[in-house]
Structures are given as structure tokens and as C-alpha cells.
Design a protein around this motif. Structure first.
Motif, PDB file in Angstrom:
ATOM      1  N   ILE A  14       0.878  -1.176   0.000  1.00  0.00           N
ATOM      2  CA  ILE A  14       0.000   0.000   0.000  1.00  0.00           C
ATOM      3  C   ILE A  14       0.915   1.224   0.000  1.00  0.00           C
ATOM      4  O   ILE A  14       1.762   1.381   0.880  1.00  0.00           O
ATOM      5  N   TYR A  15       0.736   2.102  -0.983  1.00  0.00           N
ATOM      6  CA  TYR A  15       1.670   3.214  -1.195  1.00  0.00           C
ATOM      7  C   TYR A  15       0.873   4.498  -1.367  1.00  0.00           C
ATOM      8  O   TYR A  15       0.069   4.627  -2.286  1.00  0.00           O
ATOM      9  N   LEU A  16       1.058   5.459  -0.457  1.00  0.00           N
ATOM     10  CA  LEU A  16       0.453   6.782  -0.567  1.00  0.00           C
ATOM     11  C   LEU A  16       1.570   7.756  -0.932  1.00  0.00           C
ATOM     12  O   LEU A  16       2.543   7.901  -0.176  1.00  0.00           O
ATOM     13  N   HIS A  17       1.424   8.446  -2.047  1.00  0.00           N
ATOM     14  CA  HIS A  17       2.525   9.238  -2.585  1.00  0.00           C
ATOM     15  C   HIS A  17       2.019  10.627  -2.975  1.00  0.00           C
ATOM     16  O   HIS A  17       1.054  10.750  -3.723  1.00  0.00           O
ATOM     17  N   ALA A  18       2.648  11.659  -2.443  1.00  0.00           N
ATOM     18  CA  ALA A  18       2.357  13.039  -2.851  1.00  0.00           C
ATOM     19  C   ALA A  18       3.543  13.552  -3.655  1.00  0.00           C
ATOM     20  O   ALA A  18       4.689  13.440  -3.217  1.00  0.00           O
ATOM     21  N   ASN A  19       3.276  14.119  -4.835  1.00  0.00           N
ATOM     22  CA  ASN A  19       4.354  14.592  -5.712  1.00  0.00           C
ATOM     23  C   ASN A  19       3.893  15.849  -6.449  1.00  0.00           C
ATOM     24  O   ASN A  19       3.966  15.942  -7.667  1.00  0.00           O
ATOM     25  N   GLY A  20       3.418  16.843  -5.672  1.00  0.00           N
ATOM     26  CA  GLY A  20       2.845  18.022  -6.297  1.00  0.00           C
ATOM     27  C   GLY A  20       3.661  19.297  -6.150  1.00  0.00           C
ATOM     28  O   GLY A  20       3.485  20.227  -6.922  1.00  0.00           O
ATOM     29  N   GLY A  21       4.559  19.364  -5.169  1.00  0.00           N
ATOM     30  CA  GLY A  21       5.324  20.585  -4.973  1.00  0.00           C
ATOM     31  C   GLY A  21       5.758  20.753  -3.536  1.00  0.00           C
ATOM     32  O   GLY A  21       5.460  19.924  -2.671  1.00  0.00           O
ATOM     33  N   VAL A  22       6.460  21.849  -3.233  1.00  0.00           N
ATOM     34  CA  VAL A  22       7.078  22.046  -1.932  1.00  0.00           C
ATOM     35  C   VAL A  22       6.061  22.264  -0.810  1.00  0.00           C
ATOM     36  O   VAL A  22       6.412  22.148   0.367  1.00  0.00           O
ATOM     37  N   SER A  23       4.819  22.605  -1.137  1.00  0.00           N
ATOM     38  CA  SER A  23       3.800  22.828  -0.103  1.00  0.00           C
ATOM     39  C   SER A  23       2.957  21.593   0.177  1.00  0.00           C
ATOM     40  O   SER A  23       2.041  21.658   1.009  1.00  0.00           O
ATOM     41  N   GLU A  24       3.241  20.489  -0.477  1.00  0.00           N
ATOM     42  CA  GLU A  24       2.401  19.303  -0.329  1.00  0.00           C
ATOM     43  C   GLU A  24       2.498  18.716   1.077  1.00  0.00           C
ATOM     44  O   GLU A  24       3.513  18.843   1.760  1.00  0.00           O
ATOM     45  N   GLU A  25       1.416  18.099   1.520  1.00  0.00           N
ATOM     46  CA  GLU A  25       1.357  17.408   2.794  1.00  0.00           C
ATOM     47  C   GLU A  25       0.549  16.130   2.629  1.00  0.00           C
ATOM     48  O   GLU A  25      -0.315  16.036   1.768  1.00  0.00           O
ATOM     49  N   ILE A  26       0.847  15.147   3.446  1.00  0.00           N
ATOM     50  CA  ILE A  26       0.007  13.959   3.587  1.00  0.00           C
ATOM     51  C   ILE A  26      -0.533  13.984   5.005  1.00  0.00           C
ATOM     52  O   ILE A  26       0.243  13.983   5.967  1.00  0.00           O
ATOM     53  N   ARG A  27      -1.841  14.013   5.148  1.00  0.00           N
ATOM     54  CA  ARG A  27      -2.443  14.142   6.467  1.00  0.00           C
ATOM     55  C   ARG A  27      -3.294  12.921   6.808  1.00  0.00           C
ATOM     56  O   ARG A  27      -4.093  12.464   5.993  1.00  0.00           O
ATOM     57  N   LEU A  28      -3.126  12.419   8.016  1.00  0.00           N
ATOM     58  CA  LEU A  28      -4.037  11.443   8.611  1.00  0.00           C
ATOM     59  C   LEU A  28      -4.725  12.164   9.758  1.00  0.00           C
ATOM     60  O   LEU A  28      -4.068  12.568  10.723  1.00  0.00           O
ATOM     61  N   HIS A  29      -6.028  12.342   9.654  1.00  0.00           N
ATOM     62  CA  HIS A  29      -6.727  13.253  10.557  1.00  0.00           C
ATOM     63  C   HIS A  29      -7.927  12.561  11.191  1.00  0.00           C
ATOM     64  O   HIS A  29      -8.830  12.102  10.491  1.00  0.00           O
ATOM     65  N   SER A  30      -7.909  12.462  12.507  1.00  0.00           N
ATOM     66  CA  SER A  30      -9.078  12.008  13.253  1.00  0.00           C
ATOM     67  C   SER A  30      -9.742  13.233  13.854  1.00  0.00           C
ATOM     68  O   SER A  30      -9.151  13.914  14.702  1.00  0.00           O
ATOM     69  N   ASP A  31     -10.969  13.526  13.433  1.00  0.00           N
ATOM     70  CA  ASP A  31     -11.608  14.798  13.777  1.00  0.00           C
ATOM     71  C   ASP A  31     -12.315  14.775  15.126  1.00  0.00           C
ATOM     72  O   ASP A  31     -12.325  15.777  15.836  1.00  0.00           O
ATOM     73  N   LEU A  32     -12.946  13.646  15.492  1.00  0.00           N
ATOM     74  CA  LEU A  32     -13.785  13.614  16.686  1.00  0.00           C
ATOM     75  C   LEU A  32     -13.367  12.573  17.713  1.00  0.00           C
ATOM     76  O   LEU A  32     -13.959  12.498  18.778  1.00  0.00           O
TER      77      LEU A  32
END
Length: 236
Positions: free
Chosen positions: A98-116
Motif C-alpha cells: 500500500i503506497y500513498l505518494h504526494a508529488n505536487g510541490g514544496v507545499s504538499e502534505e500527507i495528512r491522517l486526521h481524526s476529527d472527533l
């Protein structure tokens, strides 16, 4: 075979029966294409009112499955929304199962967010038989990896050795700091060799203990049961 509605729509109704679109392809270009062209705000909708666990199924028996979004504006994303769970499972025995890859630019982020979530496991990383590794290989900064608990504490437990090491060649390569409270270093050892060792191996590396306290016991060395041994090699 071509069906063309130059002005109106096309409605295919199976009348409460099975509807199958099949192409017995015998070449690489024998595809089935569902396409909308023309108006930029037009869409392709795949809807189901089925109540089964497979209300909509996309299956490839041999090849891969590609989902591509070529949106140019913020919000033209690939969204997965579910009022039940979302499960991603791979049976591939490989380093990129399983591969999550961000390749958009210097401001990119990968977030795992639990809201509640309010439990200590609201964001939970689990490896049943292997380890968990965090690597930041490109950022030359003192905070390349951040562990921050804005309201609570940080708890690090290990069934084996807990190792904090730095290869930085500065006077503060490792800093343990408390901005308001105290610092406790405790060893519950019952074996003579299981000590608390503070060692400086460099010939010019000194060990200094400094306090700014004005109390009567500002600096205290206490051996509640044993003795105190101070050795000075060729010094006073």
C-alpha cells in the motif's frame, strides 16, 4: 454498432431484469468507453439503490484499476466518502503493498486526521509482527520529526531498549528540557550492574551539574543505604 441521440437522451431500461453490456474483445483496443464530452460541468454518474455489501462492484480479473483526476482547481479532487468504514487491503507481498505518494510541490502534505476521536487510540498505527519506522531524510532541521501533544503528554514505552542518539557535533546535540516542572530519572534495577551511568568519553568532554536554586539543599547527593565514592585521576 452505434446509437446516436443528436438532440435528446437515450434511456436503456431492462424492466426489472438483468442488464449486461458485454464486449468479447480479442485485441488490445477492443475497449468499452463511457464518455462525456462538450460542456465542462457535465458528469458521468454511476448510481445504485442496492442494499447489499456489493451495491456497486468494480472488478478486474487480471489487470489493474486506474482512477485518474486531472482537475486543475482546488476542490477538483478524488473524494471517497462513506457513512460506514473505508477499508484498503492489499494481498501483495512486496515493500509497496500500500503506497500513498504526494508529488505536487514544496507545499504538499500527507495528512491522517481524526476529527472527533477522544481515546488515546483515535489515530492508531499498528504493526502486528514488524516494526514502525519514521524517516525524514531530506530536511536538515532540528525539528525534522515532530512529536507534539499540545494538551497532554508524550508516553514512550518499550519492552526492550529505548535508545535516543544523535550524531550532531554540537554542544547541545541532545536536549532534555522542562520549562516548568522537574525531571525524574529513575531505575528500578535490583542487579549490581544495572546502574544509572552518565559518561563522557571525550578527553575534553566535561560533566557539569549546575543549579540556580537558593534553597539550603540546592545541590544534594544522597545515598540512603550505601556509600559515596568520588575518584579524581591526577586532580584535586
Amino acid at each position: 454498432f452505434r446509437v446516436n441521440a443528436s438532440a435528446g437522451g437515450i434511456d436503456i431500461d431492462a424492466n426489472n431484469s438483468t442488464l449486461t453490456i458485454n464486449n468479447a474483445a480479442d485485441g488490445a483496443g477492443d475497449d468499452i468507453t463511457i464518455q462525456v464530452t462538450g460542456a465542462q460541468d457535465s458528469s458521468v454518474h454511476v448510481l445504485s439503490s442496492g442494499t447489499g455489501v456489493d451495491a456497486i462492484t468494480m472488478v478486474t480479473s487480471a489487470g489493474g484499476l486506474d482512477l485518474t483526476v486531472a482537475g486543475a482547481a482546488i476542490g477538483e479532487d478524488l473524494d471517497l466518502l462513506s457513512n460506514r468504514g473505508i477499508s484498503l487491503t492489499s494481498t501483495l507481498d512486496h515493500a509497496t503493498s500500500i503506497y500513498l505518494h504526494a508529488n505536487g510541490g514544496v507545499s504538499e502534505e500527507i495528512r491522517l486526521h481524526s476529527d472527533l476521536g477522544t481515546s488515546v487510540t483515535s489515530l492508531n498505527l499498528v504493526s502486528d509482527v514488524g516494526g514502525i519506522t519514521l524517516n525524514a531524510t531530506g530536511l536538515a532541521s532540528d525539528d525534522a520529526i515532530n512529536l507534539s501533544a499540545g494538551a497532554g503528554g508524550v508516553d514512550i514505552d518499550g519492552a526492550m531498549q529505548v535508545n535516543i542518539a544523535s550524531s550532531e557535533n554540537t554542544e547541545d546535540a541532545i536536549v532534555i528540557s522542562s520549562s516548568a516542572g522537574g525531571i525524574n530519572i529513575t531505575s528500578a534495577s535490583s542487579v549490581d550492574t544495572e546502574d544509572i551511568d552518565i559518561t563522557s568519553t571525550g578527553v575534553t568532554g566535561e560533566i557539569r551539574v549546575t543549579t540556580a536554586s537558593t534553597t539550603a539543599d540546592a545541590f544534594r547527593v544522597n545515598a540512603s543505604a550505601g556509600g559515596i565514592d568520588i575518584d579524581a585521576n591526577n586532580s584535586t
